[in-house]
Design a protein around this motif. Structure first.
Motif, PDB file in Angstrom:
ATOM      1  N   MET A  54       7.856   6.771   1.236  1.00  2.47           N
ATOM      2  CA  MET A  54       7.238   7.534   2.317  1.00  2.47           C
ATOM      3  C   MET A  54       6.456   8.729   1.785  1.00  2.47           C
ATOM      4  SD  MET A  54       9.000   9.299   5.635  1.00  2.47           S
ATOM      5  CE  MET A  54       8.151  10.618   6.518  1.00  2.47           C
ATOM      6  N   PHE A  55       6.996   9.429   0.781  1.00  2.00           N
ATOM      7  CA  PHE A  55       6.294  10.601   0.258  1.00  2.00           C
ATOM      8  C   PHE A  55       4.961  10.202  -0.364  1.00  2.00           C
ATOM      9  CE2 PHE A  55       5.288  13.647  -3.117  1.00  2.00           C
ATOM     10  CZ  PHE A  55       5.206  14.809  -2.366  1.00  2.00           C
ATOM     11  N   GLU A  56       4.947   9.101  -1.101  1.00  2.00           N
ATOM     12  CA  GLU A  56       3.705   8.640  -1.713  1.00  2.00           C
ATOM     13  C   GLU A  56       2.675   8.262  -0.654  1.00  2.00           C
ATOM     14  OE1 GLU A  56       6.980   7.983  -4.638  1.00  2.00           O
ATOM     15  OE2 GLU A  56       6.688   7.717  -2.493  1.00  2.00           O
ATOM     16  N   PHE A  57       3.116   7.726   0.468  1.00  2.00           N
ATOM     17  CA  PHE A  57       2.225   7.215   1.508  1.00  2.00           C
ATOM     18  C   PHE A  57       1.771   8.304   2.472  1.00  2.00           C
ATOM     19  CE2 PHE A  57       1.388   4.953   5.531  1.00  2.00           C
ATOM     20  CZ  PHE A  57       0.498   3.995   5.088  1.00  2.00           C
ATOM     21  N   SER A  58       2.699   9.233   2.831  1.00  5.05           N
ATOM     22  CA  SER A  58       2.394  10.216   3.867  1.00  5.05           C
ATOM     23  C   SER A  58       2.396  11.657   3.376  1.00  5.05           C
ATOM     24  CB  SER A  58       3.391  10.087   5.018  1.00  5.05           C
ATOM     25  OG  SER A  58       4.688  10.493   4.593  1.00  5.05           O
ATOM     26  N   GLY A  59       3.020  11.936   2.223  1.00  3.59           N
ATOM     27  CA  GLY A  59       3.073  13.301   1.733  1.00  3.59           C
ATOM     28  C   GLY A  59       4.212  14.112   2.307  1.00  3.59           C
ATOM     29  N   LEU A  60       5.172  13.450   2.983  1.00  4.64           N
ATOM     30  CA  LEU A  60       6.363  14.108   3.494  1.00  4.64           C
ATOM     31  C   LEU A  60       7.602  13.429   2.907  1.00  4.64           C
ATOM     32  CD1 LEU A  60       5.614  14.679   7.287  1.00  4.64           C
ATOM     33  CD2 LEU A  60       5.657  16.373   5.464  1.00  4.64           C
ATOM     34  N   VAL A  61       8.632  14.241   2.630  1.00  2.65           N
ATOM     35  CA  VAL A  61       9.859  13.697   2.041  1.00  2.65           C
ATOM     36  C   VAL A  61      10.618  12.908   3.100  1.00  2.65           C
ATOM     37  CG1 VAL A  61      11.999  14.270   0.850  1.00  2.65           C
ATOM     38  CG2 VAL A  61       9.950  15.654   0.475  1.00  2.65           C
ATOM     39  N   CYS A  62      11.106  11.741   2.728  1.00  6.16           N
ATOM     40  CA  CYS A  62      11.814  10.869   3.670  1.00  6.16           C
ATOM     41  C   CYS A  62      13.263  11.308   3.830  1.00  6.16           C
ATOM     42  CB  CYS A  62      11.752   9.418   3.195  1.00  6.16           C
ATOM     43  SG  CYS A  62      12.646   9.129   1.653  1.00  6.16           S
ATOM     44  N   ARG A  63      13.929  10.791   4.847  1.00  6.58           N
ATOM     45  CA  ARG A  63      15.319  11.139   5.128  1.00  6.58           C
ATOM     46  C   ARG A  63      16.271  10.644   4.045  1.00  6.58           C
ATOM     47  NH1 ARG A  63      15.754   8.577  10.870  1.00  6.58           N
ATOM     48  NH2 ARG A  63      13.758   9.681  10.936  1.00  6.58           N
ATOM     49  N   LEU A  92       0.799  -1.227   0.000  1.00  6.69           N
ATOM     50  CA  LEU A  92       0.000   0.000   0.000  1.00  6.69           C
ATOM     51  C   LEU A  92       0.828   1.271   0.000  1.00  6.69           C
ATOM     52  CD1 LEU A  92      -2.452  -1.275   2.733  1.00  6.69           C
ATOM     53  CD2 LEU A  92      -3.082  -0.911   0.351  1.00  6.69           C
ATOM     54  N   ARG A  93       2.138   1.156  -0.001  1.00  4.50           N
ATOM     55  CA  ARG A  93       3.001   2.329   0.143  1.00  4.50           C
ATOM     56  C   ARG A  93       2.947   3.271  -1.048  1.00  4.50           C
ATOM     57  NH1 ARG A  93       8.234  -0.843   2.669  1.00  4.50           N
ATOM     58  NH2 ARG A  93       7.473  -0.946   4.816  1.00  4.50           N
ATOM     59  N   ASP A  94       2.440   2.825  -2.165  1.00  2.00           N
ATOM     60  CA  ASP A  94       2.403   3.688  -3.343  1.00  2.00           C
ATOM     61  C   ASP A  94       1.160   4.576  -3.378  1.00  2.00           C
ATOM     62  OD1 ASP A  94       0.617   1.649  -3.709  1.00  2.00           O
ATOM     63  OD2 ASP A  94       1.077   1.338  -5.825  1.00  2.00           O
ATOM     64  N   THR A  95       0.340   4.547  -2.324  1.00  4.75           N
ATOM     65  CA  THR A  95      -0.910   5.310  -2.278  1.00  4.75           C
ATOM     66  C   THR A  95      -0.927   6.210  -1.049  1.00  4.75           C
ATOM     67  OG1 THR A  95      -2.060   3.491  -3.388  1.00  4.75           O
ATOM     68  CG2 THR A  95      -3.429   5.143  -2.300  1.00  4.75           C
ATOM     69  N   PHE A  96      -1.502   7.394  -1.210  1.00  2.00           N
ATOM     70  CA  PHE A  96      -1.551   8.362  -0.106  1.00  2.00           C
ATOM     71  C   PHE A  96      -2.631   8.000   0.904  1.00  2.00           C
ATOM     72  CE2 PHE A  96      -3.054  12.364   1.793  1.00  2.00           C
ATOM     73  CZ  PHE A  96      -1.858  12.803   2.351  1.00  2.00           C
ATOM     74  N   PHE A  97      -2.230   7.866   2.192  1.00  2.00           N
ATOM     75  CA  PHE A  97      -3.161   7.595   3.287  1.00  2.00           C
ATOM     76  C   PHE A  97      -3.010   8.591   4.440  1.00  2.00           C
ATOM     77  CE2 PHE A  97      -3.246   3.441   1.214  1.00  2.00           C
ATOM     78  CZ  PHE A  97      -4.596   3.141   1.247  1.00  2.00           C
ATOM     79  N   ALA A  98      -2.164   9.612   4.256  1.00  2.00           N
ATOM     80  CA  ALA A  98      -1.993  10.688   5.247  1.00  2.00           C
ATOM     81  C   ALA A  98      -1.525  10.181   6.598  1.00  2.00           C
ATOM     82  CB  ALA A  98      -3.300  11.474   5.413  1.00  2.00           C
ATOM     83  N   GLU A  99      -0.728   9.133   6.605  1.00  2.00           N
ATOM     84  CA  GLU A  99      -0.177   8.608   7.855  1.00  2.00           C
ATOM     85  C   GLU A  99       1.295   8.972   7.945  1.00  2.00           C
ATOM     86  OE1 GLU A  99      -1.064   4.621   9.040  1.00  2.00           O
ATOM     87  OE2 GLU A  99      -2.958   4.621   7.959  1.00  2.00           O
ATOM     88  N   MET A 100       1.700   9.420   9.124  1.00  2.00           N
ATOM     89  CA  MET A 100       3.076   9.852   9.319  1.00  2.00           C
ATOM     90  C   MET A 100       4.048   8.686   9.435  1.00  2.00           C
ATOM     91  SD  MET A 100       2.985  13.107   9.162  1.00  2.00           S
ATOM     92  CE  MET A 100       1.790  12.770   7.871  1.00  2.00           C
ATOM     93  N   SER A 101       3.530   7.506   9.750  1.00  2.00           N
ATOM     94  CA  SER A 101       4.377   6.329   9.903  1.00  2.00           C
ATOM     95  C   SER A 101       3.639   5.104   9.421  1.00  2.00           C
ATOM     96  CB  SER A 101       4.797   6.136  11.365  1.00  2.00           C
ATOM     97  OG  SER A 101       5.457   4.898  11.541  1.00  2.00           O
ATOM     98  N   ILE A 102       4.359   4.223   8.761  1.00  2.00           N
ATOM     99  CA  ILE A 102       3.737   3.001   8.262  1.00  2.00           C
ATOM    100  C   ILE A 102       3.527   1.995   9.387  1.00  2.00           C
ATOM    101  CG2 ILE A 102       4.138   0.968   6.785  1.00  2.00           C
ATOM    102  CD1 ILE A 102       5.426   2.821   4.774  1.00  2.00           C
ATOM    103  N   THR A 103       4.396   2.037  10.401  1.00  2.65           N
ATOM    104  CA  THR A 103       4.343   1.019  11.454  1.00  2.65           C
ATOM    105  C   THR A 103       3.561   1.453  12.678  1.00  2.65           C
ATOM    106  OG1 THR A 103       6.435   1.811  12.353  1.00  2.65           O
ATOM    107  CG2 THR A 103       6.536   0.027  10.742  1.00  2.65           C
ATOM    108  N   GLN A 104       3.264   2.762  12.804  1.00  4.40           N
ATOM    109  CA  GLN A 104       2.547   3.235  13.977  1.00  4.40           C
ATOM    110  C   GLN A 104       1.193   3.778  13.576  1.00  4.40           C
ATOM    111  OE1 GLN A 104       5.034   6.102  15.875  1.00  4.40           O
ATOM    112  NE2 GLN A 104       6.552   4.613  16.534  1.00  4.40           N
ATOM    113  N   ARG A 105       0.223   3.594  14.443  1.00  4.02           N
ATOM    114  CA  ARG A 105      -1.122   4.085  14.156  1.00  4.02           C
ATOM    115  C   ARG A 105      -1.185   5.581  14.421  1.00  4.02           C
ATOM    116  NH1 ARG A 105      -6.758   1.686  16.674  1.00  4.02           N
ATOM    117  NH2 ARG A 105      -8.169   2.818  15.304  1.00  4.02           N
ATOM    118  N   SER A 106      -1.643   6.335  13.428  1.00  4.46           N
ATOM    119  CA  SER A 106      -1.708   7.787  13.588  1.00  4.46           C
ATOM    120  C   SER A 106      -2.951   8.177  14.366  1.00  4.46           C
ATOM    121  CB  SER A 106      -1.725   8.461  12.211  1.00  4.46           C
ATOM    122  OG  SER A 106      -2.948   8.200  11.554  1.00  4.46           O
ATOM    123  N   ASP A 107      -2.940   9.413  14.890  1.00  3.90           N
ATOM    124  CA  ASP A 107      -4.095   9.910  15.634  1.00  3.90           C
ATOM    125  C   ASP A 107      -5.329   9.961  14.757  1.00  3.90           C
ATOM    126  OD1 ASP A 107      -2.543  10.189  17.840  1.00  3.90           O
ATOM    127  OD2 ASP A 107      -2.135  12.318  17.548  1.00  3.90           O
TER     128      ASP A 107
END
Length: 797
Positions: free
Chosen positions: A599-608, A461-476
């Motif tokens: 990460m950018f595709e999944f969360s919308g933020l550039v990864c390290r 699912l990483r190629d789709t935007f879900f607005a989550e800051m982390s793939i392994t942690q549940r966001s608020d």
């Protein structure tokens, strides 16, 4: 000889109608409870038995039969009953002892008054199903039912005598099928009954939020076995549904009254009601104006949560939620689902889409449910559908509890396999190893979730935007919007008060986050212009997350591994951890990079990893296409501001970086080719010298720099020399035609003036954008103050 008295309680499930056909779509349990009482009665007529119906009715056992002989008693021609119901109850008790189910078959009515004068009770397997019935011709049968009728002839016929009694006129004992053993008789329809005590317990447990399956488990334990409960889970489920429907009839009007009132106060308040065939309310959806407006800003990803059971009716309350620019949950609408069929979900999704102006989301997250999956596919064919991973993990606690107890390490390994694998190949290998290690290849639940792994395992699912800051942690944002407000004990009378409290609380948290973002500056941890740029664009929480990635680049090394002329591939890894490398492909000309972590595709933020490549390639500010407006402090602004161009310095750095990287990229290729032989070296050096002369000429013509005897003169010095030269020339050559040199000088002067004018325009444009930005900031500050005043007024009231 004294006769025994048999009393029959004909319990028909709280007054519900009889079920005369065992092949209907909904099962309505019907059964009989028999109690034996001893009494001394005298009867002048001892040659035959008589009977009356359950409440106050009696069965007089003929002479020669005692209480112990009842187990062997079977119908016979001439046997008398006080009523049709008594005859039916007796035949059903006989069927229970023998091992078959009964139903009412045919009847005959009087021509005088239409009253029933003859009735036939048959084995439930009597006759054959009519596959050519008209009702099956005009509609498609989605779930064909098992054939249960095999033409059994067993039956009991009774007819009404002139005396008013009912006499057995025919009895067929033989069956053409196997009979059911005693430990399975409770599964037969005519022998299933929910007793009064069982109903009380079901009502209590249902009010506590328990479902049919857990309630049945409690009843089985209480009664000492499934055969002693007297009914099945289907009967329990039907009873709970009917009980809920009866309870809802009065309170459901509260929902409609509330929605009508809200719509009257604000016409932008949207609501819709779905009706059943009998015109009773089936499902309801509503969305207030704020929810509809929020969707225009943050409607790229949606969560549809059906895990709620909000009240004692166990009525599913299903909110549509998303994530705002602070990473907080935001509401897009709500629904009450009385009917959870596929058609109901299709209606709900279509209605919600209409309320949201017909714009479907990029992605949607729901519970793991095949019915919802089918509905989503119909209404949102282009939307990426994901099952909530945390709901699946929660179900695993129930489905795999015995495995967790037997193998303490299994749960940790299971989570690691799902969350920490970096590629599809790694996940597949890890899953296969895990299943084989614990011998779970045949586990039905694990096979079911594995077959749907593309809809819940992160690597798919990483190629789709879900607005989550982390793939392994549940966001608020994935936490339910109404946590802490709505629970299993909430009734409809309380619901909307708690619903409005939840809305007020969420709005206050957003206002507070807006205030913190606008009125305080975060602490910068690096001298990077990119960090300063991000701190001025992103909201506080999103910036903190970006800052983590930026600081994280300090532990990563990026080295070039491939260059195909347009795209350069970099190997990015921590020092000493090359086996955990990520690969970044960077297009220098377009300033676009893609990382294997996505990460950018999944969360919308550039990864390290991408930021590490930016560092080694001198990209000093974030390119505009890596700044999603939905994460910025102006996410809800109606004016589109290109923030990266508002700052002249940032704009200069960005454009300079693009030119620098492009030239360096081409130059490296030129150097590689030119150094291959002495001949190519000489040609390359000549070309570079010629290129250097031409660059100097262009710089001179632009008036920016002039190289004279190895010294650099500024633009001001050039202007002064031009002015002096022009003055002297004018004095010495007044009235003569301008020479070619004079024309060139004039042209350069005009070009300088044009460039100066362009710079002034750029400054004016920048100032204008800054003013617009200040206006938007002021509007936001005012809205915050207004919201605070509203909240203060409400608290005061």
């Amino acid at each position: 000889m004294d006769n025994e008295v048999l009393e029959f309680d004909i319990g028909l499930e709280g007054g519900e109608g009889e079920c005369e056909d065992d092949e209907g779509d909904i099962e309505h349990p019907m059964a009989m409870a028999m109690a034996i009482e001893e009494d001394e009665l005298a009867d002048a007529d001892r040659g035959r038995g008589t009977a009356t119906s359950g409440s106050g009715g009696e069965i007089y056992v003929p002479e020669g039969f005692g209480a112990g002989d009842l187990l062997d008693l079977e119908p016979y021609e001439g046997m008398e009953f006080e009523s049709e119901e008594a005859a039916k109850a007796f035949y059903n008790s006989y069927a229970r002892r023998v091992g078959f189910s009964t139903r009412v078959s045919s009847s005959r009515r009087s021509r005088r008054d239409g009253a029933i004068i003859q009735r036939q009770f048959v084995c439930a397997k009597e006759g054959f199903r009519n596959l050519n019935e008209k009702r099956t011709k005009d509609r498609e049968i989605k779930r064909p039912r098992t054939i249960t009728r095999v033409g059994c002839k067993a039956a009991l016929s009774v007819k009404m005598h002139d005396s008013g009694k009912w006499i057995v006129s025919g009895f067929v004992r033989e069956h053409n099928h196997e009979l059911v053993p005693p430990d399975q008789v409770h599964c037969l329809r005519s022998h299933r009954q929910i007793s009064g005590a069982a109903k009380t317990l079901i009502d209590t447990l249902q009010a506590a939020g328990m479902g049919p399956r857990r309630i049945m488990s409690a009843l089985i334990k209480e009664c000492g076995g499934i055969s002693k409960v007297g009914f099945t889970e289907v009967d329990c489920r039907n009873y709970m549904r009917n009980n809920r429907q009866r309870s809802l009839e009065g309170d459901i009007q509260l929902v409609l009254d509330y929605l009508r009132q809200m719509h009257a106060e604000n016409p932008c308040f949207f609501y819709a009601v779905q009706s059943d065939e009998d015109q009773s309310m089936s499902n309801v959806f509503w969305a207030d104006p704020k929810a509809r407006l929020n969707y225009t800003f943050f409607g790229d990803t949606v969560t549809f949560d059906t895990t709620y059971r909000s009240n004692r009716y166990r009525l599913p309350f299903a909110p549509f939620t998303g994530v705002n620019h602070h990473g907080q949950p935001v509401l897009f609408g709500c629904a009450f689902l009385i009917n959870e069929s596929e058609a109901s979900f299709v209606w709900l999704f279509k209605t919600w889409l209409m309320a949201m102006s017909g714009r479907p989301p990029l992605s949607i997250t729901t519970d793991h449910d095949s019915v919802i999956r089918s509905a989503v596919l119909q209404v949102f064919p282009e939307t990426r559908h994901r099952f909530c991973k945390w709901h699946i993990f929660k179900k695993c606690q129930e489905k795999l509890s015995h495995i967790f107890l037997k193998y303490p390490n299994f749960e940790v390994e299971f989570h690691r396999c799902v969350n920490l694998t970096e590629s599809i190949e790694e996940f597949e290998s890890c899953w296969s190893t895990l299943i084989d290690r614990y011998d779970l290849r045949d586990h039905e639940w694990l096979q079911a979730i594995y077959s749907a792994c593309k809809q819940w395992v992160p690597v798919y699912l990483r190629d789709t935007f879900f607005a989550e800051m982390s793939i392994t942690q549940r966001s608020d944002g994935m936490n339910s919007y109404f946590d802490g407000y709505v629970n299993a004990s909430t009734n409809l009378n309380q619901f909307f008060k708690l619903y409005e409290k939840a809305l007020d609380s969420r709005n206050e948290k957003e206002v507070r986050a807006d205030y913190d973002t606008m009125n305080s500056s975060p602490v910068l941890k690096t001298p990077s212009p990119m960090e300063k740029q991000a701190s001025e664009l992103y909201t506080r929480k999103i910036f903190m997350r970006f800052q983590e990635e930026l600081v994280g680049t300090l532990t990563f090394m990026a080295s070039k591994t491939e260059d195909d002329g347009e795209v350069v591939t970099y190997h990015v890894a921590k020092f000493g951890e090359d086996h955990k490398a990520y690969y970044v492909k960077f297009n220098v000309l377009e300033m676009k990079a893609s990382c294997s972590c996505q990460m950018f595709e999944f969360s919308g933020l550039v990864c390290r990893h991408v930021l590490a490549v930016f560092r080694v390639t001198n990209v000093l500010t974030l390119p505009a296409h890596y700044i999603l407006k939905r994460w910025t402090r102006n996410a809800k602004s109606s004016v589109t501001l290109e923030e990266h161009s508002c700052d002249i310095y940032s704009y200069y750095l960005e454009s300079h970086t693009v030119r620098y990287n492009t030239l360096r990229h081409v130059a490296f290729k030129f150097v590689d080719e030119g150094a291959k032989s002495p001949e190519t070296y000489d040609v390359a050096m000549g070309a570079l010298q010629e290129a250097t002369k031409r660059v100097v000429q262009v710089m001179q013509s632009e008036g920016r720099i002039l190289i004279n005897n190895g010294k650099v003169r500024s633009h001001l010095q050039i202007d002064e020399s031009h002015t002096n030269s022009r003055s002297g020339h004018e004095e010495g050559n007044l009235g003569q035609h301008m020479s070619e040199d004079d024309m060139d000088k004039s042209i350069r002067e005009l070009m300088n003036e044009l460039e100066f004018a362009n710079r002034k325009c750029e400054i004016y444009r920048s100032n204008l954008l800054s003013v617009l930005k200040a206006v938007e900031d002021h509007k936001l500050e005012l809205s915050i103050k207004v919201e605070n005043i509203k909240i203060s007024i409400k608290d005061g009231l």
